[in-house]
Structure formats: C-alpha cells, structure tokens
Design an enzyme around this catalytic site. Structure first.
Site, PDB file in Angstrom:
ATOM      1  N   GLY A  39       0.755  -1.271  -0.005  1.00 22.11           N
ATOM      2  CA  GLY A  39      -0.210   0.263  -0.109  1.00 22.11           C
ATOM      3  C   GLY A  39       0.804   1.295  -0.090  1.00 22.11           C
ATOM      4  O   GLY A  39       0.374   2.291  -0.243  1.00 22.11           O
ATOM      5  N   ASP A  97      -3.915   1.665  11.820  1.00 20.72           N
ATOM      6  CA  ASP A  97      -5.146   1.671  12.016  1.00 20.72           C
ATOM      7  C   ASP A  97      -5.513   1.112  13.555  1.00 20.72           C
ATOM      8  O   ASP A  97      -5.176   1.800  14.625  1.00 20.72           O
ATOM      9  CB  ASP A  97      -5.946   0.791  10.845  1.00 20.72           C
ATOM     10  CG  ASP A  97      -7.322   0.471  10.918  1.00 20.72           C
ATOM     11  OD1 ASP A  97      -7.962   1.028  12.069  1.00 20.72           O
ATOM     12  OD2 ASP A  97      -7.857  -0.372  10.338  1.00 20.72           O
ATOM     13  N   PHE A 146     -13.559   3.250   5.912  1.00 24.77           N
ATOM     14  CA  PHE A 146     -12.711   2.317   5.127  1.00 24.77           C
ATOM     15  C   PHE A 146     -12.188   3.229   3.936  1.00 24.77           C
ATOM     16  O   PHE A 146     -13.171   3.583   3.018  1.00 24.77           O
ATOM     17  CB  PHE A 146     -13.205   1.165   4.779  1.00 24.77           C
ATOM     18  CG  PHE A 146     -12.250   0.015   4.300  1.00 24.77           C
ATOM     19  CD1 PHE A 146     -11.217  -0.592   5.131  1.00 24.77           C
ATOM     20  CD2 PHE A 146     -12.122  -0.121   2.750  1.00 24.77           C
ATOM     21  CE1 PHE A 146     -10.450  -1.444   4.648  1.00 24.77           C
ATOM     22  CE2 PHE A 146     -11.200  -1.081   2.361  1.00 24.77           C
ATOM     23  CZ  PHE A 146     -10.280  -1.680   3.132  1.00 24.77           C
ATOM     24  N   ARG A 159      -5.912   0.712  -5.945  1.00 25.99           N
ATOM     25  CA  ARG A 159      -4.578   1.297  -5.270  1.00 25.99           C
ATOM     26  C   ARG A 159      -4.077   2.558  -6.232  1.00 25.99           C
ATOM     27  O   ARG A 159      -3.514   3.204  -5.947  1.00 25.99           O
ATOM     28  CB  ARG A 159      -3.865   0.005  -5.446  1.00 25.99           C
ATOM     29  CG  ARG A 159      -3.866  -0.784  -4.348  1.00 25.99           C
ATOM     30  CD  ARG A 159      -2.498  -1.636  -4.364  1.00 25.99           C
ATOM     31  NE  ARG A 159      -2.911  -2.921  -3.568  1.00 25.99           N
ATOM     32  CZ  ARG A 159      -2.829  -3.025  -2.171  1.00 25.99           C
ATOM     33  NH1 ARG A 159      -2.688  -1.976  -1.442  1.00 25.99           N
ATOM     34  NH2 ARG A 159      -2.912  -4.115  -1.742  1.00 25.99           N
TER      35      ARG A 159
HETATM   36  P1  XMP Z   1      -3.145  -2.073  11.456  1.00 25.33           P
HETATM   37  O1  XMP Z   1      -4.638  -2.383  11.666  1.00 25.33           O
HETATM   38  O2  XMP Z   1      -2.364  -3.302  11.330  1.00 25.33           O
HETATM   39  O3  XMP Z   1      -3.534  -1.847   9.738  1.00 25.33           O
HETATM   40  O4  XMP Z   1      -2.822  -0.681  12.001  1.00 25.33           O
HETATM   41  C1  XMP Z   1      -2.378  -1.353   8.975  1.00 25.33           C
HETATM   42  C2  XMP Z   1      -2.803  -2.091   7.766  1.00 25.33           C
HETATM   43  O5  XMP Z   1      -4.297  -2.418   7.656  1.00 25.33           O
HETATM   44  C3  XMP Z   1      -4.780  -1.980   6.294  1.00 25.33           C
HETATM   45  N1  XMP Z   1      -5.572  -1.108   6.384  1.00 25.33           N
HETATM   46  C4  XMP Z   1      -6.335  -0.507   5.485  1.00 25.33           C
HETATM   47  N2  XMP Z   1      -6.433  -0.686   4.073  1.00 25.33           N
HETATM   48  N3  XMP Z   1      -8.244   0.926   4.167  1.00 25.33           N
HETATM   49  C5  XMP Z   1      -7.348   0.123   3.439  1.00 25.33           C
HETATM   50  O6  XMP Z   1      -7.226  -0.122   2.099  1.00 25.33           O
HETATM   51  C6  XMP Z   1      -8.305   1.251   5.179  1.00 25.33           C
HETATM   52  O7  XMP Z   1      -9.185   1.946   5.660  1.00 25.33           O
HETATM   53  C7  XMP Z   1      -7.440   0.525   6.035  1.00 25.33           C
HETATM   54  N4  XMP Z   1      -7.225   0.483   7.492  1.00 25.33           N
HETATM   55  C8  XMP Z   1      -6.446  -0.854   7.562  1.00 25.33           C
HETATM   56  C9  XMP Z   1      -3.272  -1.429   5.591  1.00 25.33           C
HETATM   57  O8  XMP Z   1      -2.754  -2.317   4.687  1.00 25.33           O
HETATM   58  C10 XMP Z   1      -2.408  -1.109   6.672  1.00 25.33           C
HETATM   59  O9  XMP Z   1      -1.043  -1.196   6.186  1.00 25.33           O
END
Ligand code: XMP
Length: 182
Positions: A39, A97, A146, A159
């Site tokens: 990403g 996140d 999201f 993407r």
């Molecule tokens: P965490 O929960 O580990 O998340 O902090 C990090 C990874 O989760 C994905 N992520 C998202 N991907 N839209 C997305 O396309 C979102 O709103 C989203 N929230 C989390 C992302 O890959 C990130 O590196």
C-alpha cells in the site's frame, strides 16, 4: 466509485511538508527507508523524491487485510535485504489503524539493533487503535472510515486512484447482499 476524502493537491502539499520535517530531523545523516508493501508505493514514491538527504531503500512485505475489510493474522511476505544495524531507520506505511502492523514491524526491526527507528504514515485512524502506538510523522488524521486509493485497496482494487477516497457502501457488499463492516 469512491468519494474523494483527500484530494491530489492536498496530498501533494502535505507530503511536501512531511518531507521538509523529515529533512530537518535527520539533517546530515543517512537514512534507511523501510517501506511496507504494497500500500505504500505511491506515497513512498512521492515522499522520497522530495527528500534530498542520502538514503537507502528497502521493503518489508506485510499482509494483514486479505481480500476483505476485516484484519487477519499478520503475514510477512518479504524480508529486509539491507543491514540496518547501527542505522537510522524510517519506517513508511500507508495507514495506521489498529496499530498491529506497525508495532509488529517496529518490534521486528528493534531486534536488528538499528541506531534509531522513526515511523511515518500517510494516514492515521486513531479511532480503531488497539496498540498504544503513535507514528512520528503523520500525513492526515482521518475518521473511522474504510479508505481506498493512493495505494490503499479494497480486495486489491483502487490502489491506482490518485486521491484517497471512501467507498460507497454498495461497493463493499457481499454477493449475498450483507455488508462487510468497514
Ligand atoms: P493496522 O490495523 O495493523 O492496519 O494498523 C494497518 C494495515 O491495514 C490496512 N488498512 C487499510 N487498508 N483501507 C485500506 O485499504 C483502510 O481503511 C485500512 N485500514 C487499515 C493497511 O494495509 C495497513 O497497512
């Protein structure tokens, strides 16, 4: 289609100022930029082109969202190739996140004994945080939505959008008609 949350122009302005901040903080030193796949690609490309300090670039493949909007177990799909021992490391990720990904990555890097680790994320969604962790450099704080675009995907799509957007709910409904909770 997705609704625009952060425009291309706003992304450009903010990334320019993030780069200036990073330049000031790392003045004179060499950086190892560790970017998380997949990403970060557009953000990373725009950010590092604004950095004039010497840097080396490496990637960690991390996957937590696999086709749906709910997080699953963290899987490392690519390991580092550069030696970061004694180096200044800047970890770059697309979105912070729950914090699971970044805290796992930082713990993994710490075991490699770098001089220091700093973290940089384009987006910060503090509402869903589980780990007590903050990024050192944050592009934008966003609400609990999201988001897709500018590297972020839904089931590996979107993407390539040049902006950060929010999917219309009908686009992330399961075939059966029940919506996945974002
Ligand atoms: P965490 O929960 O580990 O998340 O902090 C990090 C990874 O989760 C994905 N992520 C998202 N991907 N839209 C997305 O396309 C979102 O709103 C989203 N929230 C989390 C992302 O890959 C990130 O590196």
């Amino acid at each position: 289609m997705a609704q625009v949350l952060i425009t291309e122009a706003a992304l450009e302005r903010r990334i320019r100022s993030l780069a200036r901040q990073i330049e000031r903080d790392f003045r004179g030193g060499e950086l190892v930029v560790v970017a998380l796949l997949n990403g970060t690609v557009p953000f990373l490309a725009d950010l590092i082109r604004r950095l004039t300090l010497p840097l080396r670039l490496d990637f960690l493949g991390v996957s937590s969202y696999r086709g749906a909007t709910q997080p699953r177990k963290l899987i490392y799909t690519k390991e580092l190739r550069l030696d970061v021992r004694g180096r200044s490391v800047l970890v770059v990720d697309d979105i912070l996140d729950t914090g699971r990904t970044l805290s796992s990555v930082v713990a993994k890097l710490r075991r490699l004994k770098p001089r220091l680790i700093r973290t940089c994320v384009l987006l910060d969604k503090p509402a869903r945080r589980i780990e007590t962790l903050q990024a050192d450099y944050v592009g934008f704080k966003i609400p609990n939505l999201f988001v897709v675009g500018y590297g972020l995907d839904f089931a590996e799509r979107y993407r390539n959008l040049p902006f950060v957007g929010v999917l219309r709910p009908e686009l992330y409904r399961l075939p059966s008609g029940c919506a996945i909770e974002p």
